[in-house]
Write a protein that holds these residues in place. Structure first.
Motif, PDB file in Angstrom:
ATOM      1  N   UNK A 291      72.528  63.454  46.535  1.00 35.12           N
ATOM      2  CA  UNK A 291      71.217  63.974  46.115  1.00 35.12           C
ATOM      3  C   UNK A 291      70.942  63.603  44.669  1.00 35.12           C
ATOM      4  N   UNK A 292      69.706  63.832  44.249  1.00 33.34           N
ATOM      5  CA  UNK A 292      69.325  63.761  42.832  1.00 33.34           C
ATOM      6  C   UNK A 292      68.134  64.687  42.630  1.00 33.34           C
ATOM      7  N   UNK A 293      68.005  65.234  41.432  1.00 35.17           N
ATOM      8  CA  UNK A 293      66.891  66.127  41.120  1.00 35.17           C
ATOM      9  C   UNK A 293      65.672  65.367  40.609  1.00 35.17           C
ATOM     10  N   UNK A 294      65.859  64.178  40.037  1.00 43.21           N
ATOM     11  CA  UNK A 294      64.739  63.402  39.533  1.00 43.21           C
ATOM     12  C   UNK A 294      63.811  63.020  40.679  1.00 43.21           C
ATOM     13  N   UNK A 295      62.527  62.951  40.396  1.00 43.01           N
ATOM     14  CA  UNK A 295      61.579  62.515  41.411  1.00 43.01           C
ATOM     15  C   UNK A 295      61.726  61.017  41.643  1.00 43.01           C
ATOM     16  N   UNK A 296      62.068  60.627  42.854  1.00 47.35           N
ATOM     17  CA  UNK A 296      62.184  59.222  43.182  1.00 47.35           C
ATOM     18  C   UNK A 296      60.845  58.653  43.615  1.00 47.35           C
ATOM     19  N   UNK A 297      60.768  57.323  43.631  1.00 43.69           N
ATOM     20  CA  UNK A 297      59.541  56.667  44.056  1.00 43.69           C
ATOM     21  C   UNK A 297      59.460  56.540  45.569  1.00 43.69           C
ATOM     22  N   UNK A 298      60.604  56.619  46.240  1.00 40.00           N
ATOM     23  CA  UNK A 298      60.620  56.392  47.686  1.00 40.00           C
ATOM     24  C   UNK A 298      61.149  57.589  48.469  1.00 40.00           C
ATOM     25  N   UNK A 299      61.403  58.707  47.822  1.00 42.38           N
ATOM     26  CA  UNK A 299      61.945  59.875  48.520  1.00 42.38           C
ATOM     27  C   UNK A 299      61.281  61.147  48.007  1.00 42.38           C
TER      28      UNK A 299
ATOM     29  N   UNK B 176      80.268  63.557  31.361  1.00 46.73           N
ATOM     30  CA  UNK B 176      79.170  63.649  30.381  1.00 46.73           C
ATOM     31  C   UNK B 176      78.571  62.307  29.986  1.00 46.73           C
ATOM     32  N   UNK B 177      79.340  61.218  30.143  1.00 41.11           N
ATOM     33  CA  UNK B 177      78.816  59.905  29.757  1.00 41.11           C
ATOM     34  C   UNK B 177      77.656  59.462  30.629  1.00 41.11           C
ATOM     35  N   UNK B 178      77.529  60.044  31.826  1.00 37.61           N
ATOM     36  CA  UNK B 178      76.490  59.620  32.758  1.00 37.61           C
ATOM     37  C   UNK B 178      75.233  60.471  32.574  1.00 37.61           C
ATOM     38  N   UNK B 179      74.399  60.046  31.649  1.00 37.43           N
ATOM     39  CA  UNK B 179      73.092  60.664  31.411  1.00 37.43           C
ATOM     40  C   UNK B 179      72.057  59.551  31.525  1.00 37.43           C
ATOM     41  N   UNK B 180      71.394  59.480  32.679  1.00 32.90           N
ATOM     42  CA  UNK B 180      70.521  58.350  32.953  1.00 32.90           C
ATOM     43  C   UNK B 180      69.231  58.428  32.146  1.00 32.90           C
ATOM     44  N   UNK B 181      68.748  57.292  31.678  1.00 28.29           N
ATOM     45  CA  UNK B 181      67.439  57.269  31.025  1.00 28.29           C
ATOM     46  C   UNK B 181      66.358  57.674  32.024  1.00 28.29           C
ATOM     47  N   UNK B 182      65.177  58.060  31.544  1.00 24.91           N
ATOM     48  CA  UNK B 182      64.072  58.368  32.469  1.00 24.91           C
ATOM     49  C   UNK B 182      63.802  57.185  33.391  1.00 24.91           C
ATOM     50  N   UNK B 183      63.478  57.493  34.646  1.00 28.29           N
ATOM     51  CA  UNK B 183      63.253  56.431  35.629  1.00 28.29           C
ATOM     52  C   UNK B 183      62.181  55.452  35.176  1.00 28.29           C
TER      53      UNK B 183
ATOM     54  N   UNK C 126      76.139  52.837  37.939  1.00 25.36           N
ATOM     55  CA  UNK C 126      77.328  52.349  37.238  1.00 25.36           C
ATOM     56  C   UNK C 126      76.978  51.368  36.132  1.00 25.36           C
ATOM     57  N   UNK C 127      75.694  50.987  36.031  1.00 23.46           N
ATOM     58  CA  UNK C 127      75.265  50.134  34.929  1.00 23.46           C
ATOM     59  C   UNK C 127      75.395  50.840  33.587  1.00 23.46           C
ATOM     60  N   UNK C 128      75.609  52.152  33.604  1.00 20.13           N
ATOM     61  CA  UNK C 128      75.824  52.897  32.362  1.00 20.13           C
ATOM     62  C   UNK C 128      77.143  52.512  31.708  1.00 20.13           C
TER      63      UNK C 128
ATOM     64  N   UNK D 256      70.749  47.410  35.466  1.00 16.80           N
ATOM     65  CA  UNK D 256      69.851  48.498  35.078  1.00 16.80           C
ATOM     66  C   UNK D 256      70.299  49.788  35.748  1.00 16.80           C
ATOM     67  N   UNK D 257      70.372  50.904  34.986  1.00 18.86           N
ATOM     68  CA  UNK D 257      70.914  52.158  35.526  1.00 18.86           C
ATOM     69  C   UNK D 257      69.902  52.926  36.380  1.00 18.86           C
ATOM     70  N   UNK D 258      69.502  52.343  37.490  1.00 17.84           N
ATOM     71  CA  UNK D 258      68.632  53.021  38.450  1.00 17.84           C
ATOM     72  C   UNK D 258      69.516  53.574  39.560  1.00 17.84           C
ATOM     73  N   UNK D 259      69.596  54.893  39.659  1.00 22.14           N
ATOM     74  CA  UNK D 259      70.548  55.519  40.588  1.00 22.14           C
ATOM     75  C   UNK D 259      69.827  56.478  41.523  1.00 22.14           C
ATOM     76  N   UNK D 260      70.379  56.617  42.735  1.00 26.10           N
ATOM     77  CA  UNK D 260      69.849  57.619  43.662  1.00 26.10           C
ATOM     78  C   UNK D 260      70.790  58.820  43.767  1.00 26.10           C
ATOM     79  N   UNK D 261      71.657  58.989  42.754  1.00 28.01           N
ATOM     80  CA  UNK D 261      72.534  60.156  42.664  1.00 28.01           C
ATOM     81  C   UNK D 261      72.177  60.978  41.425  1.00 28.01           C
TER      82      UNK D 261
END
Length: 925
Positions: free
Chosen positions: A135-143, A163-170, A277-279, A293-298
């Motif tokens: 899952x992910x809490x961010x609003x996805x474009x396709x889900x 803690x190192x995994x803090x994705x930039x805004x989509x 994992x691009x992070x 590019x750090x685009x993740x669906x998690x």
């Protein structure tokens, strides 16, 4: 820390002071199991009842009864052939479904289109559980956006639980990706975006929706997108990938497509991976792409913390990813949190390492910096190797190598450089022993030099699947400031010194001392030589062409000289002297055997032969034995295999018989096994190979061997290669062959019908088929021409299931291309029994699709081998089947190859061990 401790004490006091509803029982049995509800959550194996959160293959299996979202059911039907009704129950989102005292509700998980969380309530007392799946809490474009509910028990994934995994805004990530696409197109190149066929690919398509770029997609992405398109937003104009029209388009491929044959042939592609994992530092190099590019669906780390806070669970169980680390983090914050799997995920940082080999420091591409090493140095050889590896044009590779060889001053350096380009350490015709410095010694030397732990080294090695790249990354950590100039001659002395010493400790010491003298780049090429994995595209034919171009000689004559000398290095020296005519067969220098081209039918054989002008053709039985070359002189005799390795000690009775010959000869023939004057199979013969205790060969045995002669290559200082087969046969018949050596029978055929009749007669004699020869043909070492053909038909086929997938080598080092497969043992509760392994028969596209599938369905990984969920059914063709203790089925196949992927079959429909034993002529168990 004191505050966290106070929170824990306060929670425990509450648990004592207040009566609470008993929590639901949760067990882990190679999958998440709720025993009170008798319900499994995303199990990898077939069970009675299961919830499937989404349609990624690592969450899908066939169960007696399954519940999931309606869209997930449709995706499973299309992708895996699972039934649309019956055992798969589609539950509407956000609606109650009451079932045997339980209330089930599904809510969007935000992972991919159709993904769902399961909220389960025990109706008797209201105890509840929330299972997130991926899952992910961010609003996805396709889900759909994820919806969280409170629950007493939370089972959540923690793929990115550090803690190192803090994705930039989509929006920021998408803007960076679109800018890269635009720049790539502006430069006249083709951007290739890499994402999984279901989920990430649709997210990327939505991101491209308003960009205005024409898009082409891989067939697997096309299939999935067609299913989910009604649920997606605005999509760009997209079509199936067509290499002829790819220029000017954005290509969308699965991750394995980065190095696919289709992409490599386009030559002007730039690739970008889209993954969480691009992070990590060095992600581009790990994925071997141009951008990441750090685009993740998690969910990332902040979202994981937010989930625990919102759900307000009394107990938290963690699965997938950094479970132990995140569990410890949560406990420090006052939560009752534990890993459910009891397993950790190792992902190491590659900080400070370069992203690509084309961005190497000066020692890797010194010409660009004005640094040119001495021609006779290993550093210069490795620079040329790097440039050749980066060059896709065969002509340019040849010109590059020719220029380098021409500049070398000594004949010894020419021979060494040419051998090294061919991946050889020594003159193969000299029958010198191997270096015996394998992976264990290389790993030990690299670890001792760099200080890496076993876990760190394994992480680098597995991420690269290439000895040279791994060595470069490891050696880069040493920061060697004063490398020395090491010549090709000194490198040869090093290899010989390593060969001479005994034991891993002195070999490791020598290797460490040599690596300390070299830069990281040159050292990595030394490792490539030790392992034989050059990855520079210098096939033997290309090296021969480079030698010819360097010294103005005919390429075919160089090729023939190399075959006769048994060494491309010797041939290069002869070419330099313009003395290629001096090359001739020599006793004890094995010659590459002439090969026969396969044909499927007698009609095709006759058509091919008559096209050469033949009125009649020669037919010989094709034996099920070992192709071998026999060299005999008054002083010595040797037996060599078709790959030029000596096996004399394995067959002392043939050696004893050959020593009785009065002529010095080089013969071509086949070793076959007999028992009670009945010819046996290759499997029986194979038992004689590889024995270390040669005394065993003289123990009483029912199995004997014979050498069947079918050609004469050299006799008494005279070559017969340029004489016709008919003349060679006449000379053979004049030889006095001792007992134990026999001349093969020959018959003539004058029609298709005679060829077919001879083939059936050969099969009745338990031979594989026929070898068909033009009687006017010369002997062409190492070539597979039209004057020799072979006619043999597949023995049978078996439908099997893949149980293990292994990383390939060479151009397939980035994919899982070697498959171990099994049949069903119906007498042991349908247990799967391994019966063989195959790696040929599939297209590059099929291998890439299977790689994506196996990566998502891996149960366990050990080195290069993954144990996978048994789902993929293959139809396997083979030449014969025999009893063997090599596999737990008790059987082994000879020359297995993949005929087809059987998407129409389930595991329950594969062939049985009983049937396989029947094909082998063995009784049932």
């Amino acid at each position: 820390m004191a505050e966290h401790l106070t929170n824990i004490i306060w929670l425990r006091l509450l648990s004592v002071a207040l009566p609470m509803t008993p929590l639901l029982k949760v067990e882990y049995r190679k999958g998440i199991y709720l025993p009170e509800a008798d319900l499994w959550l995303d199990p990898h194996h077939g069970v009675k009842r299961a919830f499937i959160s989404h349609a990624h293959s690592d969450h899908v299996a066939r169960h007696e009864w399954t519940c999931c979202s309606a869209l997930t059911r449709e995706l499973m039907r299309v992708r895996y052939g699972m039934s649309k009704d019956g055992h798969v129950e589609a539950l509407p989102m956000r609606q109650d479904f009451e079932w045997e005292g339980w209330r089930l509700r599904l809510f969007p998980a935000g992972h991919i289109v159709g993904s769902a969380m399961l909220h389960l309530t025990r109706m008797s007392d209201g105890a509840s559980l929330l299972y997130t799946g991926d899952y992910k809490l961010r609003q996805g474009l396709s889900s759909e956006r994820c919806e969280l509910l409170t629950a007493d028990t939370l089972i959540m994934e923690t793929t990115f639980g550090l803690p190192m995994f803090r994705f930039p805004p989509t929006a920021v990530v998408i803007e960076q990706m679109l800018r890269w696409v635009r720049e790539t197109l502006d430069e006249g190149e083709i951007p290739v975006l890499l994402g999984y066929s279901l989920g990430k690919a649709q997210e990327i398509l939505c991101a491209l929706g308003d960009a205005g770029y024409p898009v082409m997609v891989h067939p697997s992405i096309w299939e999935m997108t067609q299913v989910v398109a009604p649920w997606l937003g605005r999509l760009p104009d997209y079509q199936l990938f067509d290499p002829a029209r790819a220029k000017g388009h954005v290509l969308l491929f699965p991750p394995g497509g980065a190095r696919s044959q289709a992409i490599r042939k386009l030559k002007i592609c730039r690739t970008a991976m889209l993954s969480g994992w691009a992070m990590q530092s060095g992600a581009k190099y790990r994925y071997q792409v141009d951008a990441a590019f750090p685009l993740s669906d998690h969910a990332d780390y902040p979202e994981l913390l937010e989930t625990v806070k919102v759900v307000k669970a009394r107990r938290v169980f963690l699965v997938h990813g950094y479970t132990r680390e995140f569990a410890a983090d949560l406990r420090a914050r006052g939560y009752d949190a534990w890993t459910l799997e009891g397993a950790d995920q190792l992902e190491m940082s590659l900080d400070g390492m370069p992203d690509r080999l084309d961005a190497l420091p000066p020692d890797a591409s010194g010409a660009a910096k004005g640094v040119v090493e001495a021609c006779d140095s290993l550093a210069r050889w490795s620079q040329v190797g790097e440039l050749a590896a980066a060059e896709s044009s065969r002509l340019k590779k040849t010109a590059l190598l020719a220029e380098y060889l021409r500049a070398l001053e000594s004949e010894n350096d020419v021979a060494l450089a040419v051998r090294y380009c061919a991946g050889l350490l020594f003159d193969p015709a000299a029958a010198e022993g191997p270096v015996n410095a394998g992976w264990a010694i290389i790993r030990r030397a690299l670890q001792e030099l760099s200080g890496l732990s076993d876990a760190e080294y394994r992480a680098i090695s597995r991420s690269q699947a290439d000895a040279g790249r791994t060595a470069y990354l490891v050696l880069s950590r040493m920061n060697l400031l004063d490398p020395q100039t090491v010549t090709l001659g000194e490198t040869d002395q090093f290899f010989r010194a390593v060969r001479e010493v005994r034991g891993p400790v002195p070999k490791t010491k020598l290797l460490k001392e040599q690596l300390l003298r070299l830069t990281a780049h040159t050292g990595s090429w030394l490792i490539r030589l030790l392992t034989g994995e050059l990855r520079m595209g210098s096939k033997e034919g290309l090296i021969e062409e480079a030698v010819a171009a360097a010294f103005d000689q005919n390429a075919d004559q160089v090729r023939e000289a190399a075959m006769l000398c048994g060494d491309i290095g010797r041939a290069a020296v002869l070419a330099r002297r313009a003395e290629l005519h001096a090359a001739a067969p020599q006793p004890m220098v094995p010659i590459k055997v002439m090969l026969a081209s396969p044909e499927e039918t007698a009609a095709e054989v006759w058509q091919r032969m008559t096209a050469l002008g033949a009125q009649s053709i020669w037919l010989e039985d094709k034996y099920d034995g070992i192709r071998a070359q026999l060299h005999v002189t008054p002083q010595r005799m040797e037996i060599f295999t078709r790959d030029l390795k000596p096996i004399t000690d394995q067959f002392p009775e043939i050696a004893l018989a050959a020593r009785q010959m009065t002529d010095a000869v080089i013969l071509d023939g086949e070793i076959i096994a007999y028992s009670d004057d009945k010819k046996l199979s290759f499997f029986d013969l194979q038992k004689r190979l590889g024995r270390r205790d040669q005394a065993d060969l003289f123990l009483p045995s029912d199995i004997t061997v014979r050498y069947v002669v079918f050609d004469l290559l050299w006799q008494n200082d005279r070559s017969w290669l340029d004489r016709s087969l008919q003349e060679r046969r006449q000379q053979l018949e004049s030889l006095q062959l001792p007992q134990g050596l026999a001349l093969i029978g020959v018959q003539r055929a004058h029609s298709v019908e005679e060829v077919e009749a001879a083939f059936m007669a050969a099969r009745r004699r338990n031979n594989e088929g026929l070898i068909i020869k033009d009687p006017d043909s010369h002997y062409s070492p190492g070539r597979r021409g039209k004057s020799w053909l072979k006619l043999k038909k597949a023995f049978a086929t078996l439908d099997v299931v893949v149980v293990k997938a292994e990383q390939g080598h060479g151009k397939r080092s980035h994919v899982l291309s070697d498959y171990t497969f099994a049949v069903r043992d119906e007498e042991s509760d349908n247990a799967l029994r391994v019966i063989g392994k195959a790696y040929s028969g599939l297209t590059d596209v099929e291998i890439e699709e299977l790689t994506e599938h196996f990566q998502q369905t891996t149960l366990e990984q050990k080195g290069r081998v993954r144990t996978v969920i048994p789902q993929i059914i293959l139809e396997i063709a083979f030449d014969s089947i025999q009893a063997s203790d090599r596999h737990d089925s008790g059987l082994a196949l000879r020359f297995p190859r993949i005929k087809a992927i059987r998407k129409d079959k389930a595991v329950e429909e594969i062939d049985t061990l009983t049937y396989a034993r029947k094909l082998a002529g063995l009784p049932g168990k």
